[in-house]
Design a protein around this motif. Structure first.
Motif, PDB file in Angstrom:
ATOM      1  N   VAL A   3      38.081  10.156   4.730  1.00 45.44           N
ATOM      2  CA  VAL A   3      37.524   8.658   5.183  1.00 45.44           C
ATOM      3  C   VAL A   3      36.476   8.963   6.151  1.00 45.44           C
ATOM      4  O   VAL A   3      36.561  10.321   6.748  1.00 45.44           O
ATOM      5  N   GLY A   5      35.219   8.560   9.909  1.00 46.98           N
ATOM      6  CA  GLY A   5      35.737   7.825  10.948  1.00 46.98           C
ATOM      7  C   GLY A   5      35.487   8.901  12.004  1.00 46.98           C
ATOM      8  O   GLY A   5      35.194  10.295  11.715  1.00 46.98           O
ATOM      9  N   ILE A  32      39.667   4.932  11.221  1.00 45.09           N
ATOM     10  CA  ILE A  32      38.869   4.554   9.981  1.00 45.09           C
ATOM     11  C   ILE A  32      37.644   3.567  10.536  1.00 45.09           C
ATOM     12  O   ILE A  32      37.756   2.788  11.361  1.00 45.09           O
ATOM     13  N   LYS A  96      43.470  -2.025   7.075  1.00 43.44           N
ATOM     14  CA  LYS A  96      43.063  -1.891   8.248  1.00 43.44           C
ATOM     15  C   LYS A  96      43.710  -2.763   9.243  1.00 43.44           C
ATOM     16  O   LYS A  96      44.054  -2.377  10.220  1.00 43.44           O
TER      17      LYS A  96
END
Length: 122
Positions: A3, A5, A32, A96
């Motif tokens: 991901v 981040g 994230i 999220k």
């Protein structure tokens, strides 16, 4: 990385700020950003899928050369056990609202290795 981040907890030993206890992080924890897609980091095959109470869906992918990668906190799985995956394929998504981070592990011969060292050799 699986991901986009920032790494909020690197591989290795750390001291928990609240409990002051020492722990070992078997992987990396990544906060994230905006893209909620979790991507496979190497070509491989979905080996195992576990639906856990504390870590959401945990996906294990086997790769050539006795490597495995594990992806934690997935909320929606987009691949099936036994399915071949390519580097960059979206294997799942993160909710999220439930999880702000993903935990990612790399194993070589069933021993944990620092994902950052492996990813930097690409």
């Amino acid at each position: 990385m699986p991901v986009e981040g920032n790494i909020v907890r690197p591989f290795g030993e750390y001291v928990d700020a609240k409990t002051k206890k020492s722990f070992f992080n078997n992987g990396v924890d990544i906060e994230i950003k905006d893209d909620l897609n979790v991507r496979c980091v190497f070509d491989g095959k979905i080996e195992k899928v576990e639906n856990t109470k504390d870590n959401g869906i945990v996906v294990t992918i086997s790769h050539s050369g006795n490597y495995k990668t594990k992806y934690y906190n997935i909320s929606e799985l987009l691949k099936d056990i036994g399915e071949d995956v390519k580097k960059g394929d979206v294997i799942g998504q993160i909710d999220k609202e439930k999880n702000k981070t993903i935990h990612f592990e790399v194993l070589f011969n069933n021993n944990f290795v620092d994902p950052l060292k492996l990813m930097s050799t690409e």
